[in-house]
Each structure stands twice: as C-alpha cells, then as structure tokens.
Design an enzyme around this catalytic site. Structure first.
Site, PDB file in Angstrom:
ATOM      1  CG  LEU A 251     -95.574 -32.966 -24.649  1.00 27.86           C
ATOM      2  CD1 LEU A 251     -95.560 -32.606 -22.973  1.00 27.86           C
ATOM      3  CD2 LEU A 251     -96.573 -34.275 -24.740  1.00 27.86           C
ATOM      4  CB  CYS A 252     -98.768 -27.840 -28.294  1.00 25.24           C
ATOM      5  SG  CYS A 252     -97.312 -27.757 -29.468  1.00 25.24           S
ATOM      6  CB  THR A 253     -97.905 -31.607 -32.401  1.00 25.87           C
ATOM      7  OG1 THR A 253     -97.094 -30.158 -32.601  1.00 25.87           O
ATOM      8  CG2 THR A 253     -98.570 -32.377 -33.752  1.00 25.87           C
TER       9      THR A 253
END
Ligand SMILES: [Zn+2]
Length: 451
Positions: A251-253
């Site tokens: 998700l952070c990507t």
C-alpha cells in the site's frame, strides 16, 4: 504413461507392445482408405462404424505392465464407459472445451457440463467449440450442442448454472467429476461437496461413496493436473498453500512511490473507488462494465501524469482490475488431455491413475514433474450432520446486521455453538464457544473449532 492425441484422422498412440517394451506407433491412413472409411460412416445407421473404437480397444481388451492389479481386459469395459459411466465436467471455458472434446472422443457418452458464464468475444481464440454467432449465449449450452452434433452417439447435457445451484443428490449421480475451473473458491466448494458425500460406517470409509475428482488448472504457460480420491488422497484443502498468492502491491508504494502504471491503477481501485464511490454508495467495481473501467482508467491516468508514468491503457486497466492472466491455448490442451487420460484410467482401470499431482510448465522448454501431495490428517471430513440447503446468500442477507455485533450483544454464552457458512464450502462449520473470564476482553475469548 499413455499419451494420445487426436488430430483430424491421424492418431498417435504410445503404448507397450507385446514384449513389454515401449513402441511408438503412428497411423497415417492413406487417402484411399480414408475415402472408403468415410463412405462407411455415411452409410452406417449405427453410430459405431467399423474400427471406430480400435484405439481404445487396444488398451481395454488386453493387459499391460501399467494396468491396475485388478484389471481384467474385457470388451465390457468400453460398454461400461459408453452406456453406464456418467461424467461431470465443471467449466466450459478454455479447459472445459478441450475436456469435452477429449472425453467424447475417448468414448464417454453420458457427459454433463456445468458453467455459469456466457460466451465473450475474447474467448473465441481458444475456446474452439464457440463461433462468433454464439457470443452472448451460455457456454454450457453451446459447448454441449457442438459436441453432440459433431460426435455421433455422444450426449452432453448442459447446465447453465452455478455449481452452488445443485445439491448433493445431483453430485452423487456421477462416477467421476472433472474440473476445468479458474477459481479457487469454486474448487474448494466442489471439493467440500465431494468430501461431504463420503459415508463412514464405524469409522471405516465406505469406498462406494467415493466420487473421484480430476482437477486441471492453468495460468499462462503453467498448469497442473491432479487426481483426488476424497477421503483417501490429498484434497484441495490439504494443498491450499500450493496456490500462488495473488500479486499485491504494498500500500505504501501505491500511496507514495508509484513506479508502474499498474501501481496507479491499483491506487484508484483500492483507495479512490471506495472513497469517491463514483457510481453510488456501495457499488462495487464491475470489471466488465466499460463505464467502471473507463472511470478507473481516467483517474489512473491523472495519477500517472503526476508521477511521469506512461503506459495506462484500457486493456491494462481491465487486466489489473480483473486480475487477468493471459490464457494460453496449448497449456489448456496439454492439461485437459492429461485430465481426460486420468478419467479414462479411473473409469477403466487399464492403467494406474496419477499419484497424484502433476506440474506442467512450458515457459522455457517443456517441463513436467509428478509428486504425491500429502493428505493432511486434520483435513475435511464428512460432517455427521448435514446442513439443510439454505443458500449462503439467503442466510447472509437475513443475518447481516449480526455481523457487527459482539458476542455479548448477541447474548452468546460458553458452550453454545456457532455455525459458520462460507462460499468455499456447501457445509457449515460448527464452532463451540469456550469463553474466558471476561466477555469484554476479546483476546481472552477462546473459540474452539469442533468440526
Ligand atoms: Zn484434504
């Protein structure tokens, strides 16, 4: 190993000769002989013209080193396959079309096929029982009609339905079930259904209640074929960890450092869609709805522009949303042929069945490997009490509000039973509540599976 392929009038059979060695025999009927044979076919009032079943008779009417110890060569085996043996093919897609053709040509005549889908134009390159005029029609209906018209004597019965629409009395009516599915949930459901058909008497499995499952699966250039004897060998649940995990991007990507067009599409799918609800509250993404895919593509393009990423197309957007892995016709053909051969072996005992899992990979060269998947001792067992056939959907609708409540709000106490229904199984699981000291401390509550 027995391998047969059918290509117009040419059949190639590899089988042991009288001396026990392997020999490869190729038949290329010359034109004159062919003409004569076609004349015979035309004139035949019976569906079994002379020589029609010579290829399978060689395997059924004499023994060989790979035959099952109980195998007795006989002319009755072919009669059994043709007149008594009932086969269920699940799925009439890439694998299903191949399976129906292979089984019909092997001599099986009482075949049922179940599929819930209609034909899409993108199926036509490999699902060869369908023509452009069939787009929009149910796959099961068209596939059955095609095989019935093409293979004299064969009767394929179509079921344009979901596997969940039928109960155990339907599934009990078959000798062998063959799956050409693209869904793990559907595989788990049918596996659980076939396990639930098992009868145990004084803890002993009643062998007559076993309906073998032959399962084929493909993904791009990779595939597998397996034979499951419910209650005896490893089943789908025993080997769930063999399925590759879905590719998920962190998700952070997606949120902070997108680098690929796929990241932008996933960002819109996972984060923007639920936030903006572009087609109304609670409306989920339909990967076949051009308006939905178009909206996602537009938003993904905006995000891609922000990060200087190129390559967002409608096709890619739909591919990511629907998690499409390109289907390869040759992989389907090989895996379906292996599955049909296993059905033939199980029905006739002329050769020992696969034990029990074959991997196939033709990404680079051709590679196969067969191993025995291990049965998990704590795996599914036939439940002693069968649930009535309320559908998961109807129960879910009636009790949806309960899902938000705590055990306390539901008034549940220690010792009470909770039935858990899920789309992966036709049977409910029973949990017995064994509560700790405090109802308010969730972590101390211990729910123990009883079934
Ligand atoms: Zn199992």
């Amino acid at each position: 190993m027995l391998l047969m392929c059918y290509c117009l009038n040419t059949s190639v059979a590899i089988y042991p000769n009288g001396s026990g060695d392997f020999s490869t025999v190729f038949y290329f009927p010359d034109m004159a002989k062919d003409k004569k044979r076609f004349a015979e076919v035309k004139m035949a009032t019976e569906t079994d013209w002379p020589g029609r079943w010579n290829h399978v008779k060689r395997l059924l009417e004499r023994s060989g080193p790979f035959a099952h110890p109980d195998f007795e060569p006989s002319t009755e085996i072919l009669t059994f396959m043709q007149e008594t043996c009932r086969i269920l093919v699940i799925g009439a897609g890439g694998l299903g079309c191949e399976l129906l053709k292979d089984l019909a040509l092997l001599g099986f005549r009482d075949i049922s096929v179940i599929d819930m889908d209609t034909i899409d134009v993108s199926n036509l390159n490999r699902q060869f029982l369908f023509r452009p005029k069939d787009v929009g029609s149910p796959k099961a209906d068209v596939a059955a009609a095609f095989v019935n018209a093409r293979v004299p004597g064969c009767k394929v019965t179509p079921h344009y339905a979901k596997i969940q629409d039928y109960d155990e009395s339907f599934y009990r009516g078959f000798h062998i079930v063959v799956c050409g599915l693209d869904s793990i949930v559907a595989r788990r459901w049918i596996n659980s259904m076939m396990v639930s058909l098992l009868n145990y008497e004084d803890g002993e499995l009643d062998q007559t209640s076993i309906v073998p499952i032959v399962d084929g699966g493909t993904e791009g250039f990779k595939g597998n074929a397996r034979v499951i004897l419910p209650g005896i060998t490893a089943c789908i649940e025993c080997t769930l960890d063999l399925y590759p995990p879905q590719i998920n991007f962190p998700l952070c990507t997606l949120a902070h450092t997108p680098r690929l067009p796929e990241h932008c599409i996933e960002y819109v799918r996972i984060l923007l869609w639920p936030k903006e609800e572009p087609f109304g509250a609670g409306v989920g993404i339909d990967g076949d709805d051009p308006k939905h895919v178009g909206w996602i593509m537009q938003k993904a393009q905006e995000r891609a522009d922000e990060y200087n990423i190129s390559g967002i197309t409608y096709r890619l957007t739909q591919g990511v949303v629907k998690r499409i892995i390109p289907a390869v016709a040759s992989t389907n053909a090989v895996v379906a042929a292996a599955c049909a051969t296993e059905v033939f072996k199980l029905a006739s005992s002329c050769c020992q069945p696969l034990n029990n899992y074959m991997n196939f990979n033709d990404t680079e060269g051709v590679y196969t490997y067969t191993f025995e998947a291990q049965k998990r001792e704590d795996c599914l067992r036939a439940p002693s009490i069968k649930c009535d056939h309320q559908t998961v959907k109807s129960i879910e609708e009636r009790t949806r509000e309960n899902l938000k409540k705590t055990l306390k709000e539901l008034g549940l106490k220690s010792g009470q039973e909770i039935y858990v229904a899920d789309s992966t199984t036709p049977n409910s699981l029973t949990f017995v509540l064994n509560l700790g000291t405090s109802m308010d401390v969730g972590t101390e509550n211990d729910v123990r599976a009883a079934n």
